[in-house]
Design an enzyme around this catalytic site. Structure first.
Site, mmCIF file in Angstrom:
data_model
loop_
_atom_site.group_PDB
_atom_site.id
_atom_site.type_symbol
_atom_site.label_atom_id
_atom_site.label_comp_id
_atom_site.label_asym_id
_atom_site.label_seq_id
_atom_site.Cartn_x
_atom_site.Cartn_y
_atom_site.Cartn_z
ATOM 1 N N HIS A 22 31.354 41.014 46.865
ATOM 2 C CA HIS A 22 32.775 41.415 46.859
ATOM 3 C C HIS A 22 33.614 40.246 47.343
ATOM 4 C CE1 HIS A 22 35.847 44.866 47.772
ATOM 5 N NE2 HIS A 22 36.488 43.728 47.524
ATOM 6 N N ASP B 244 35.615 39.678 50.835
ATOM 7 C CA ASP B 244 36.822 40.128 50.120
ATOM 8 C C ASP B 244 37.757 38.958 49.768
ATOM 9 O OD1 ASP B 244 38.271 42.089 48.842
ATOM 10 O OD2 ASP B 244 38.935 43.124 50.645
ATOM 11 N N ASP B 245 38.609 38.562 50.719
ATOM 12 C CA ASP B 245 39.572 37.470 50.497
ATOM 13 C C ASP B 245 39.524 36.552 51.715
ATOM 14 O OD1 ASP B 245 41.195 38.476 48.005
ATOM 15 O OD2 ASP B 245 40.996 40.205 49.342
ATOM 16 N N HIS C 43 37.185 49.150 42.967
ATOM 17 C CA HIS C 43 37.613 49.383 44.339
ATOM 18 C C HIS C 43 37.961 50.874 44.453
ATOM 19 C CE1 HIS C 43 37.936 45.075 44.540
ATOM 20 N NE2 HIS C 43 38.525 45.065 45.717
ATOM 21 N N GLU D 65 39.237 52.380 49.763
ATOM 22 C CA GLU D 65 39.684 51.390 50.756
ATOM 23 C C GLU D 65 40.867 52.015 51.494
ATOM 24 O OE1 GLU D 65 41.348 47.787 49.078
ATOM 25 O OE2 GLU D 65 41.152 46.657 50.954
HETATM 26 N N1 HPA Z 1 41.875 45.202 47.647
HETATM 27 C C1 HPA Z 1 42.419 45.486 46.449
HETATM 28 N N2 HPA Z 1 42.779 44.561 45.595
HETATM 29 C C2 HPA Z 1 42.593 43.287 45.920
HETATM 30 C C3 HPA Z 1 42.055 42.926 47.128
HETATM 31 C C4 HPA Z 1 41.671 43.937 48.038
HETATM 32 O O1 HPA Z 1 41.184 43.694 49.149
HETATM 33 N N3 HPA Z 1 41.993 41.577 47.148
HETATM 34 C C5 HPA Z 1 42.475 41.148 45.981
HETATM 35 N N4 HPA Z 1 42.850 42.182 45.220
HETATM 36 ZN ZN ZN Z 2 38.494 43.532 47.194
#
Ligand code: HPA
Ligand code: ZN
Length: 341
Positions: free
Chosen positions: A17, A278-279, A197, A200
């Site tokens: 991810h 993630d990022d 996703h 979340e």
């Molecule tokens: N969640 C949803 N969309 C996204 C994310 C995330 O953490 N990072 C980049 N796009």
């Molecule tokens: Zn993500």
């Protein structure tokens, strides 16, 4: 005696991810802005980092899409990918299934081929020079209409042999998985794997829809599934992989404190959780930092760390013989390591 960072670094693991646009560090953002003669609304790297205080997912997405605006050429995308692979190679990562958001680029006039060819070039170089293998997952932006997701799927046609699957990202609440039923079906018909996703920020119903309406192979995040015992039972029965992202959850206020993160609880329930970043440029850490900070905060045992590493390969889209080879390496490493916790 081996300490936690040393043990984690040597443990063979995969990242499942990772949004490649979310690995854009402020330093590279400035370099690309200079190279492409673009103005940034920030004067310094410090000013960019100071802006990374998010109350929720949307706060982050606003700045993330703005940052991606400096990516213009094939070389930019290659440099972005290689910078990420250098970081995770140092963390002992062996395989990555990375997301990219074509609509973020094609909507501002960057051809799909520029994005895909640049990323694929970086991935090929990472494999040969760093020993990190990878695959691409094309994500549809869920805040846009489903009709807007078909052009990227069409543009991906010449690349189908080099794309693992499709995903669903961006603003979750108000954009349920069922909104994308047709494009996911069309993606499946082209032989692509499906991930989304879900859970979340969105409710457990979105996880149900990802399973039952989209037919996903993997759930990204899935935290809120824990609110629904029937859903947990289903996920366990299906052996469904969850790609969990603890430092992201902390930065986006999905959890208030890493010590309260549900990862250990997920493992205890028999859920097939994995650990991911993630990022990483926005959320305070790459793969290794996620592993170490989470293990520290939750007191993860050596056995739990081994399970997480194994899940990262059994939950991947690698061929079964590669998965088996990695599992054997994990066992050999764990039994030879002096780390005990
Ligand atoms: N969640 C949803 N969309 C996204 C994310 C995330 O953490 N990072 C980049 N796009
Ligand atoms: Zn993500």
């Amino acid at each position: 005696m081996s300490d936690l960072p040393t043990f984690v670094q040597g443990l063979p693991k995969a990242e499942l991810h990772l949004h490649i646009e979310g690995s854009l560090e402020p330093e590279l953002m400035f370099e690309l802005a200079r190279r492409n003669r673009l103005d940034l609304p920030f004067r310094s790297v410090e000013e960019v980092r100071a802006a990374y205080a998010f109350g929720n997912l949307q706060d982050f997405l606003d700045i993330y899409y703005q940052g991606a605006g400096v990516l213009r050429t094939e070389e930019d995308f290659k440099d972005l990918a290689l910078a990420y692979f250098r970081r995770v190679a140092a963390d002992g990562c062996r395989h990555v299934e990375l997301f990219f958001d074509p609509q973020t680029h094609t909507d501002r006039g960057i051809p799909f081929a520029v994005v895909a060819d640049g990323l694929l070039a970086g991935m090929a170089e990472a494999e040969t020079s760093l020993g990190v293998g990878s695959g691409l997952i094309l994500c549809y932006l869920r805040h846009l209409d489903e009709d807007a997701a078909f052009p990227p799927l069409r543009m991906a046609e010449p690349y189908l042999d080099r794309i693992l699957g499709v995903g669903l990202d961006s603003s979750e609440v108000g954009h349920p998985p069922s909104k994308f039923a047709r494009v996911f079906r069309a993606s499946r018909e082209r032989g692509l794997k499906l991930v989304a996703h879900a859970g979340e920020e969105g409710p457990p119903e979105y996880v149900w829809e990802a399973l039952d309406v989209l037919g996903v192979d993997r759930i990204d995040h899935g935290n809120r599934a824990l609110e629904d015992p029937k859903l947990v039972e289903r996920l366990v029965a299906d052996g469904m992989t969850l790609t969990v992202c603890p430092l992201s959850n902390l930065k986006l206020c999905v959890v208030d404190d890493l010590a309260e993160h549900p990862l250990k609880r997920m493992l205890g329930l028999g859920l097939k959780a994995t650990l991911n970043s993630d990022d990483p440029a926005y959320f305070g850490g790459y793969l290794g930092r996620n592993w170490i900070a989470t293990a520290d905060a939750l007191g993860l045992t050596k056995a739990e760390l081994v399970t997480l590493a194994k899940n990262s390969f059994t939950g991947s889209f690698l061929p079964p013989e590669t998965v088996q080879a990695r599992l054997a390496e994990i066992d050999a490493y764990a039994s030879s390591s002096a780390y005990s916790q």
